[in-house]
Design an enzyme around this catalytic site. Structure first.
Site, mmCIF file in Angstrom:
data_model
loop_
_atom_site.group_PDB
_atom_site.id
_atom_site.type_symbol
_atom_site.label_atom_id
_atom_site.label_comp_id
_atom_site.label_asym_id
_atom_site.label_seq_id
_atom_site.Cartn_x
_atom_site.Cartn_y
_atom_site.Cartn_z
ATOM 1 N NE ARG A 70 -3.302 2.625 2.496
ATOM 2 C CZ ARG A 70 -3.352 3.411 3.550
ATOM 3 N NH1 ARG A 70 -2.868 2.999 4.711
ATOM 4 N NH2 ARG A 70 -3.894 4.606 3.471
ATOM 5 C CG HIS A 114 -0.880 9.279 3.442
ATOM 6 N ND1 HIS A 114 -0.930 7.928 3.729
ATOM 7 C CD2 HIS A 114 -0.587 9.880 4.618
ATOM 8 C CE1 HIS A 114 -0.669 7.726 5.002
ATOM 9 N NE2 HIS A 114 -0.457 8.909 5.572
ATOM 10 C CD GLU A 159 -4.602 7.681 9.631
ATOM 11 O OE1 GLU A 159 -4.413 6.603 10.225
ATOM 12 O OE2 GLU A 159 -3.870 8.686 9.811
ATOM 13 C CG ASN A 279 -5.267 3.556 8.461
ATOM 14 O OD1 ASN A 279 -5.437 2.532 7.800
ATOM 15 N ND2 ASN A 279 -4.860 4.690 7.909
ATOM 16 C CE1 TYR A 281 0.309 3.186 13.252
ATOM 17 C CE2 TYR A 281 -1.694 4.294 12.547
ATOM 18 C CZ TYR A 281 -0.457 3.760 12.252
ATOM 19 O OH TYR A 281 0.016 3.781 10.957
ATOM 20 C CD GLU A 341 -1.577 4.228 7.937
ATOM 21 O OE1 GLU A 341 -1.236 4.627 9.070
ATOM 22 O OE2 GLU A 341 -1.804 4.995 6.995
#
Length: 428
Positions: A70, A114, A159, A279, A281, A341
């Site tokens: 990606r 992005h 995002e 995504n 985290y 991600e």
């Protein structure tokens, strides 16, 4: 649990964070070229020099055994001012990159945006204005016309919540505006651009089209009504301001008064998707703020878990919570899910065996892969294949499976690279 057929083992990057070559190939300026509040004055002017070394990076990915890469396409490289005909040299670069991936047996997964808005479009209002949505659709058509025959998955915008909050609301990211609730028109225009791009991609031959939204469980500090309200407010903005209209055609009710919605917009935003990218985290803990504060929530540390170099708590169960919440909220309207991600930064600037022994990263990825597997997702993309320019943190944070010496551009695989390679080989 057994993995789905054609599970995609992948890695991710973005153009501005690795390409460098600011002045080559006809590239125009992006908002990040001139954004100055960056750690130690670092810039992305060279970064990982991927523009010149992409063949070496493909070789690393081939050795790793991933089935997908990606990457993002730099809008200013394709349209230097964000409008008009395509810059042939810019598209040629991505043509070579995609051909190299296909030749290596790696599926290209392309993100159109992005965060690197062409500076000229930002000067005309950027995401606060409506005109940029049509420009973005034109850009999407140009890229798809050239690459759609080989790209497996398409993601229009990465995002959008980060662009809205960090770029326009609190000014931590380019373009560095601190508009607070005045940033919310950008959210609507990012959603509209997403919907128009989905249409443009499909009209120009693209196959599977989805999205990549950042999600984070919102945990109240206490059970007090005030803290629960603060967490709920953050939850709406961070998790549902983009997912809801994209998947249901409706905004959260409390956000509607702040958004410049025009009749027909929501139908465009809710163009059907072939997959949904998450995504993830870490979770976020929140508490209420006092009277007179500009925002009704405050993010606070989560200290009872290990932390990454960024200070983010390592909570694989948070990914499970988020995926469960998405399925409960959307049911059959949620398309197949990919983790687009997931990764962590840790110290380790050197390339000695001790520096490359990144057991903390292996533990992070192992826990999150297990959570993703149990949730039945269709693929998992590690952020990132290599160390890179980490936005306002510059080069102070290292996310890579591969260590990059920014002075020599030498790439050295870490232990996590070999661990991930072994996992992929075992599963395949």
């Amino acid at each position: 649990m057994p993995l789905p057929d054609e599970f995609l083992w992948g890695v991710s990057t973005s153009a501005f964070q690795i390409e460098g070559a600011f002045t080559e190939g006809g590239r125009g300026r992006s908002v990040w070229d001139r954004f100055s509040p960056i750690h130690d004055g670092d810039t992305g002017e060279v970064a990982c020099d991927h523009y010149h070394r992409y063949a070496d990076d493909i070789a690393l990915m081939k050795d790793l055994g991933v089935g997908a890469y990606r990457f993002s396409i730099a809008w200013p490289r394709v349209q230097p001012t964000g409008k008009g005909p395509a810059n042939a040299e810019g598209l040629d670069f991505y043509d070579r990159l995609v051909d190299g991936l296909v030749e290596a047996g790696i599926n290209p997964v392309a993100t159109l945006y992005h965060w690197d808005t062409p500076q000229e479009l930002e000067d005309e209002g950027g995401w606060l204005g409506r005109d940029i949505t049509e420009r973005f659709a034109e850009y999407a058509a140009l890229v798809a016309d050239r690459l759609a025959d080989r790209v497996k998955l398409w993601i229009p915008i990465n995002e959008p919540v980060v662009v809205t909050l960090s770029g326009y609301a609190i000014g931590e990211h380019a373009p560095g505006k601190s508009l607070l609730f005045g940033a919310l028109p950008a959210a609507h225009h990012l959603n509209l651009a997403h919907g128009l791009a989905v249409q443009a991609l499909r009209a120009n031959g693209a196959g599977a089209v989805g999205t990549a939204n950042n999600h984070s469980p919102a945990w109240p500090e206490s059970d007090s009504p005030e803290d629960r309200f603060a967490a709920g407010f953050y939850d709406t903005i961070h998790n549902w301001l983009f997912a809801d209209p994209q998947l249901t055609g409706e905004y959260p009710e409390e956000a509607v008064p702040f958004l410049p919605i025009v009749d027909g917009d929501l139908e465009k935003i809710a163009a059907p998707l072939d997959f949904y990218g998450v995504n993830y985290y870490n979770p976020t803990r929140l508490r209420a703020t006092g009277e007179g504060e500009p925002l009704p929530f405050e993010r606070i540390d989560i200290d009872e878990y290990p932390k990454t170099g960024f200070g983010w708590p390592v909570v694989p169960a948070g990914l499970t919570e988020m995926l469960t919440t998405l399925r409960d909220r959307y049911g059959d309207r949620l398309p197949p899910v990919y983790i687009t991600e997931s990764g962590c930064s840790y110290p380790g600037e050197g390339s000695t065996p001790e520096d490359l022994a990144d057991q903390d990263r292996i533990d992070y990825l192992d826990g999150h892969l297990k959570a993703a597997r149990e949730a039945g997702v269709r693929g998992y993309f590690v952020w990132s294949i290599m160390d890179n320019f980490e936005w306002d943190a510059g080069y102070s944070q290292r996310f890579g499976l591969v260590h990059v010496d920014y002075k020599t551009q030498e790439r050295t695989p870490r232990d996590s690279y070999r661990w991930y390679r072994d996992v992929i080989a075992h599963e395949n």
